[in-house]
Design an enzyme around this catalytic site. Structure first.
Site, PDB file in Angstrom:
ATOM      1  N   SER A 108      38.829  36.408  32.454  1.00 13.88           N
ATOM      2  CA  SER A 108      38.467  35.894  33.774  1.00 13.88           C
ATOM      3  C   SER A 108      37.148  35.141  33.663  1.00 13.88           C
ATOM      4  CB  SER A 108      38.300  37.067  34.744  1.00 13.88           C
ATOM      5  OG  SER A 108      37.538  36.666  35.857  1.00 13.88           O
ATOM      6  N   SER A 109      36.940  34.179  34.579  1.00 15.82           N
ATOM      7  CA  SER A 109      35.698  33.388  34.530  1.00 15.82           C
ATOM      8  C   SER A 109      34.465  34.238  34.862  1.00 15.82           C
ATOM      9  CB  SER A 109      35.790  32.203  35.503  1.00 15.82           C
ATOM     10  OG  SER A 109      35.999  32.659  36.815  1.00 15.82           O
ATOM     11  N   CYS A 110      34.658  35.473  35.326  1.00 15.24           N
ATOM     12  CA  CYS A 110      33.495  36.326  35.633  1.00 15.24           C
ATOM     13  C   CYS A 110      32.815  36.849  34.369  1.00 15.24           C
ATOM     14  CB  CYS A 110      33.887  37.473  36.551  1.00 15.24           C
ATOM     15  SG  CYS A 110      34.880  38.693  35.709  1.00 15.24           S
ATOM     16  N   TYR A 137      33.932  45.016  35.231  1.00 11.58           N
ATOM     17  CA  TYR A 137      35.167  44.293  34.903  1.00 11.58           C
ATOM     18  C   TYR A 137      34.880  43.237  33.832  1.00 11.58           C
ATOM     19  CZ  TYR A 137      39.049  41.074  36.327  1.00 11.58           C
ATOM     20  OH  TYR A 137      40.136  40.249  36.392  1.00 11.58           O
ATOM     21  N   LYS A 141      36.466  42.672  30.072  1.00 11.03           N
ATOM     22  CA  LYS A 141      37.116  41.410  29.663  1.00 11.03           C
ATOM     23  C   LYS A 141      36.449  40.800  28.428  1.00 11.03           C
ATOM     24  CE  LYS A 141      40.358  41.038  32.783  1.00 11.03           C
ATOM     25  NZ  LYS A 141      41.760  41.112  32.351  1.00 11.03           N
ATOM     26  N   LEU A 167      42.394  32.571  40.933  1.00  5.39           N
ATOM     27  CA  LEU A 167      43.808  32.197  41.075  1.00  5.39           C
ATOM     28  C   LEU A 167      44.339  32.559  42.458  1.00  5.39           C
ATOM     29  CD1 LEU A 167      44.893  33.686  37.637  1.00  5.39           C
ATOM     30  CD2 LEU A 167      44.327  31.293  38.129  1.00  5.39           C
ATOM     31  N   HIS A 180      41.301  39.273  46.754  1.00  5.36           N
ATOM     32  CA  HIS A 180      40.395  38.128  46.595  1.00  5.36           C
ATOM     33  C   HIS A 180      40.316  37.348  47.915  1.00  5.36           C
ATOM     34  CE1 HIS A 180      41.375  38.814  42.240  1.00  5.36           C
ATOM     35  NE2 HIS A 180      40.079  38.633  42.168  1.00  5.36           N
TER      36      HIS A 180
HETATM   37  N1  LIG Z   1      43.916  37.036  40.445  1.00  3.79           N
HETATM   38  C1  LIG Z   1      42.933  36.266  39.991  1.00  3.79           C
HETATM   39  O1  LIG Z   1      42.290  35.522  40.757  1.00  3.79           O
HETATM   40  C2  LIG Z   1      42.587  36.276  38.530  1.00  3.79           C
HETATM   41  C3  LIG Z   1      43.259  37.063  37.597  1.00  3.79           C
HETATM   42  N2  LIG Z   1      42.883  37.019  36.278  1.00  3.79           N
HETATM   43  C4  LIG Z   1      43.530  37.866  35.269  1.00  3.79           C
HETATM   44  O2  LIG Z   1      44.933  37.713  35.270  1.00  3.79           O
HETATM   45  C5  LIG Z   1      45.561  38.950  34.928  1.00  3.79           C
HETATM   46  C6  LIG Z   1      46.583  39.321  35.985  1.00  3.79           C
HETATM   47  O3  LIG Z   1      45.939  39.432  37.242  1.00  3.79           O
HETATM   48  P1  LIG Z   1      46.769  39.465  38.627  1.00  3.79           P
HETATM   49  O4  LIG Z   1      48.163  39.069  38.354  1.00  3.79           O
HETATM   50  O5  LIG Z   1      45.952  38.737  39.607  1.00  3.79           O
HETATM   51  O6  LIG Z   1      46.718  41.012  38.980  1.00  3.79           O
HETATM   52  P2  LIG Z   1      47.763  41.865  39.858  1.00  3.79           P
HETATM   53  O7  LIG Z   1      46.990  43.020  40.386  1.00  3.79           O
HETATM   54  O8  LIG Z   1      48.499  40.986  40.794  1.00  3.79           O
HETATM   55  O9  LIG Z   1      48.797  42.374  38.763  1.00  3.79           O
HETATM   56  C7  LIG Z   1      48.402  43.255  37.757  1.00  3.79           C
HETATM   57  C8  LIG Z   1      49.632  43.837  37.105  1.00  3.79           C
HETATM   58  O10 LIG Z   1      49.221  44.809  36.122  1.00  3.79           O
HETATM   59  C9  LIG Z   1      49.994  45.980  36.304  1.00  3.79           C
HETATM   60  N3  LIG Z   1      49.238  47.167  35.891  1.00  3.79           N
HETATM   61  C10 LIG Z   1      48.034  47.577  36.342  1.00  3.79           C
HETATM   62  N4  LIG Z   1      47.698  48.730  35.755  1.00  3.79           N
HETATM   63  C11 LIG Z   1      48.717  49.051  34.916  1.00  3.79           C
HETATM   64  C12 LIG Z   1      48.965  50.137  34.043  1.00  3.79           C
HETATM   65  N5  LIG Z   1      48.080  51.144  33.888  1.00  3.79           N
HETATM   66  N6  LIG Z   1      50.130  50.160  33.345  1.00  3.79           N
HETATM   67  C13 LIG Z   1      51.031  49.169  33.487  1.00  3.79           C
HETATM   68  N7  LIG Z   1      50.855  48.111  34.296  1.00  3.79           N
HETATM   69  C14 LIG Z   1      49.704  48.062  35.012  1.00  3.79           C
HETATM   70  C15 LIG Z   1      50.252  46.016  37.790  1.00  3.79           C
HETATM   71  O11 LIG Z   1      51.312  46.870  38.103  1.00  3.79           O
HETATM   72  P3  LIG Z   1      51.204  47.726  39.474  1.00  3.79           P
HETATM   73  O12 LIG Z   1      51.006  46.722  40.570  1.00  3.79           O
HETATM   74  O13 LIG Z   1      52.510  48.416  39.516  1.00  3.79           O
HETATM   75  O14 LIG Z   1      50.037  48.634  39.303  1.00  3.79           O
HETATM   76  C16 LIG Z   1      50.556  44.548  38.078  1.00  3.79           C
HETATM   77  O15 LIG Z   1      51.889  44.241  37.748  1.00  3.79           O
HETATM   78  C17 LIG Z   1      44.446  39.986  34.767  1.00  3.79           C
HETATM   79  O16 LIG Z   1      44.094  40.115  33.428  1.00  3.79           O
HETATM   80  C18 LIG Z   1      43.307  39.347  35.528  1.00  3.79           C
HETATM   81  O17 LIG Z   1      42.071  39.750  35.023  1.00  3.79           O
HETATM   82  C19 LIG Z   1      41.872  36.210  35.841  1.00  3.79           C
HETATM   83  C20 LIG Z   1      41.184  35.424  36.713  1.00  3.79           C
HETATM   84  C21 LIG Z   1      41.479  35.385  38.117  1.00  3.79           C
HETATM   85  C1  LIG Z   2      38.492  36.003  40.058  1.00  3.52           C
HETATM   86  C2  LIG Z   2      37.220  36.778  40.183  1.00  3.52           C
HETATM   87  O1  LIG Z   2      37.092  37.255  41.508  1.00  3.52           O
HETATM   88  C3  LIG Z   2      36.023  38.136  41.810  1.00  3.52           C
HETATM   89  O2  LIG Z   2      34.874  37.402  42.071  1.00  3.52           O
HETATM   90  P1  LIG Z   2      34.698  36.508  43.364  1.00  3.52           P
HETATM   91  O3  LIG Z   2      35.058  35.107  43.054  1.00  3.52           O
HETATM   92  O4  LIG Z   2      33.318  36.694  43.890  1.00  3.52           O
HETATM   93  O5  LIG Z   2      35.793  37.139  44.319  1.00  3.52           O
HETATM   94  P2  LIG Z   2      36.339  37.099  45.791  1.00  3.52           P
HETATM   95  O6  LIG Z   2      37.532  36.243  45.816  1.00  3.52           O
HETATM   96  O7  LIG Z   2      36.513  38.500  46.241  1.00  3.52           O
HETATM   97  O8  LIG Z   2      35.155  36.462  46.692  1.00  3.52           O
HETATM   98  C4  LIG Z   2      34.780  35.110  46.633  1.00  3.52           C
HETATM   99  C5  LIG Z   2      33.804  34.772  47.724  1.00  3.52           C
HETATM  100  O9  LIG Z   2      34.500  34.807  48.975  1.00  3.52           O
HETATM  101  C6  LIG Z   2      33.749  35.538  49.934  1.00  3.52           C
HETATM  102  N1  LIG Z   2      34.649  36.073  50.973  1.00  3.52           N
HETATM  103  C7  LIG Z   2      34.651  35.683  52.262  1.00  3.52           C
HETATM  104  N2  LIG Z   2      35.531  36.405  52.979  1.00  3.52           N
HETATM  105  C8  LIG Z   2      36.132  37.240  52.067  1.00  3.52           C
HETATM  106  C9  LIG Z   2      37.148  38.210  52.216  1.00  3.52           C
HETATM  107  O10 LIG Z   2      37.680  38.487  53.300  1.00  3.52           O
HETATM  108  N3  LIG Z   2      37.535  38.861  51.076  1.00  3.52           N
HETATM  109  C10 LIG Z   2      36.978  38.593  49.854  1.00  3.52           C
HETATM  110  N4  LIG Z   2      37.438  39.255  48.754  1.00  3.52           N
HETATM  111  N5  LIG Z   2      35.982  37.680  49.702  1.00  3.52           N
HETATM  112  C11 LIG Z   2      35.576  37.026  50.803  1.00  3.52           C
HETATM  113  C12 LIG Z   2      33.042  36.575  49.089  1.00  3.52           C
HETATM  114  O11 LIG Z   2      31.961  37.152  49.790  1.00  3.52           O
HETATM  115  C13 LIG Z   2      32.631  35.749  47.874  1.00  3.52           C
HETATM  116  O12 LIG Z   2      31.464  35.010  48.171  1.00  3.52           O
HETATM  117  C14 LIG Z   2      35.696  39.099  40.704  1.00  3.52           C
HETATM  118  O13 LIG Z   2      35.275  40.277  41.348  1.00  3.52           O
HETATM  119  C15 LIG Z   2      36.775  39.225  39.751  1.00  3.52           C
HETATM  120  O14 LIG Z   2      37.919  39.799  40.297  1.00  3.52           O
HETATM  121  C16 LIG Z   2      37.177  37.905  39.215  1.00  3.52           C
HETATM  122  O15 LIG Z   2      37.447  37.749  38.058  1.00  3.52           O
END
Ligand SMILES: NC(=O)C1=CN([C@@H]2O[C@H](COP(=O)(O)OP(=O)(O)OC[C@H]3O[C@@H](n4cnc5c(N)ncnc54)[C@H](OP(=O)(O)O)[C@@H]3O)[C@@H](O)[C@H]2O)C=CC1
Ligand SMILES: C[C@H]1O[C@H](OP(=O)(O)OP(=O)(O)OC[C@H]2O[C@@H](n3cnc4c(=O)[nH]c(N)nc43)[C@H](O)[C@@H]2O)[C@@H](O)[C@@H](O)C1=O
Length: 310
Positions: A108-110, A137, A141, A167, A180
């Site tokens: 992740s970009s974090c 987190y 990563k 994403l 998010h």
């Molecule tokens: N969403 C975003 O904005 C971003 C995501 N990423 C990365 O992309 C990847 C996928 O993220 P995303 O799809 O958003 O996450 P989701 O939470 O949507 O999906 C995560 C998946 O992992 C499964 N999982 C979690 N814990 C376990 C476990 N112990 N055993 C088996 N399966 C498990 C979940 O299953 P279940 O739901 O059944 O627990 C689910 O299918 C991650 O590595 C994340 O860091 C990177 C940058 C941004």
């Molecule tokens: C992908 C990346 O995502 C996470 O980082 P982040 O970008 O800070 O995540 P975010 O989407 O939750 O927030 C983005 C911005 O948005 C604002 N904001 C407004 N209103 C809401 C709101 O209602 N919910 C949330 N969540 N944020 C809100 C919030 O205050 C912040 O300024 C990592 O923890 C980690 O998971 C990671 O890898």
């Protein structure tokens, strides 16, 4: 990846995993190995080793992780570091031992320092302090990237890492607090429209900048890297365009059709001020994002209405 190859997509029911399955199927890969969390808990080392030993996948895409937005990351630091370290350590090690040909780990970009120069290049990693709201987190990563590099160096295991920006898309998590920002706002504006509320509360100041990539673009880039990249350095995966949270909130308001006002909750954290990643390395390899944010938002809102809100 050759036709008929057995590809294990870990986390196939999540936002990213589901999109990767769609992308692989679209490209003709039909021998996919999939397990739900209930069928295989990836934090259990013995179960993971047993699974790899029996199934012997050819390729692995690791999209299973403990994931959440700024509130979830700050509230559950122990889970975010421990679960992610466990999942990725078990899967990468078991994949190597089972003779997997190639593995892609998603970070992740974090991972980058809070005040890294923008756009953030891959070599900014470990050059400064992390953003406190998601450092647990991020440390997990970073360890995943380092583990892939170490296994490549010592064992010649073809493990690569991709670092996606923020994403969004179908199958996202729309939880009111733990999700998010983009899915959280879709849900809040939709519920306000349906109930006739006069205002919607948005967290923070609205000034932070975020770069959004549609998950179908990310999935396409993931398959592209599996086919076209094998190297030690991780690769940024972004869209190249960013918006302020205020601009995003205005866009979601318009797409949903909410008529009321926005109210900013300054008690909530802003998180990192800006995290635009430099995706020029991915561009040089031959891949670029295609889906504009507005188009992706319209489609994601439709998916939310059809699948979650109903
Ligand atoms: N969403 C975003 O904005 C971003 C995501 N990423 C990365 O992309 C990847 C996928 O993220 P995303 O799809 O958003 O996450 P989701 O939470 O949507 O999906 C995560 C998946 O992992 C499964 N999982 C979690 N814990 C376990 C476990 N112990 N055993 C088996 N399966 C498990 C979940 O299953 P279940 O739901 O059944 O627990 C689910 O299918 C991650 O590595 C994340 O860091 C990177 C940058 C941004
Ligand atoms: C992908 C990346 O995502 C996470 O980082 P982040 O970008 O800070 O995540 P975010 O989407 O939750 O927030 C983005 C911005 O948005 C604002 N904001 C407004 N209103 C809401 C709101 O209602 N919910 C949330 N969540 N944020 C809100 C919030 O205050 C912040 O300024 C990592 O923890 C980690 O998971 C990671 O890898």
């Amino acid at each position: 990846m050759e036709n008929g190859a057995k590809i294990y997509v870990a986390g196939h029911r999540g936002l990213v995993g589901a999109a990767i399955v769609r992308a692989l199927e679209k490209q003709g890969f039909n021998n996919l190995l999939l397990r739900t969390h209930k069928e295989l808990d990836l934090t259990r080392q013995a179960a993971v080793e047993d699974f790899f030993h029996k199934e012997k996948p050819d390729y692995v895409i690791l999209a299973a992780a403990k994931v959440g937005g700024i509130h979830a990351n700050s509230t559950y630091p122990a889970e975010f570091i421990a679960v992610n370290l466990q999942i990725q350590t078990n899967v990468i090690d078991a994949a190597y031992k089972a003779g997997v040909k190639k593995l892609l780990f998603l970070g992740s970009s974090c991972i980058y320092p809070k005040f890294a120069p923008q756009p953030i290049a891959e070599d900014s990693l470990l050059t400064g302090p992390l953003e406190p709201t998601n450092e647990w987190y991020a440390v997990a990563k970073i360890s995943g990237i380092k583990m892939c590099q170490a296994y490549r160096l010592q064992y010649k295991f073809d493990a690569i890492s991709g670092m996606p920006t923020n994403l969004y898309g179908p199958h996202d998590n729309f939880h009111p607090e733990n999700s998010h920002v983009l899915p959280a706002l879709i849900r809040r504006f939709h519920e306000a429209k349906v109930t006739g509320a006069k205002e919607v509360v948005v967290w923070g100041s609205g000034s932070p900048l975020r770069e959004f990539l549609h998950v179908d673009d990310l999935a396409d880039a993931t398959v592209f890297l599996m086919q076209n990249y094998s190297g030690i350095p991780h690769v940024n995966m972004g869209s190249g365009s960013e918006v302020t949270i205020k601009e995003l909130a205005e866009m979601v308001k318009e797409v949903v059709g909410f008529q009321g006002e926005l109210k900013w909750d300054l008690s909530k954290p802003d998180g990192t001020p800006r995290k635009l990643i430099d995706s020029s390395k991915l561009a040089e390899l031959g891949w670029e994002a295609k889906i504009p944010l507005k188009e992706g938002l319209v489609e994601t809102y439709k998916w939310y209405v059809d699948n979650v809100a109903c």
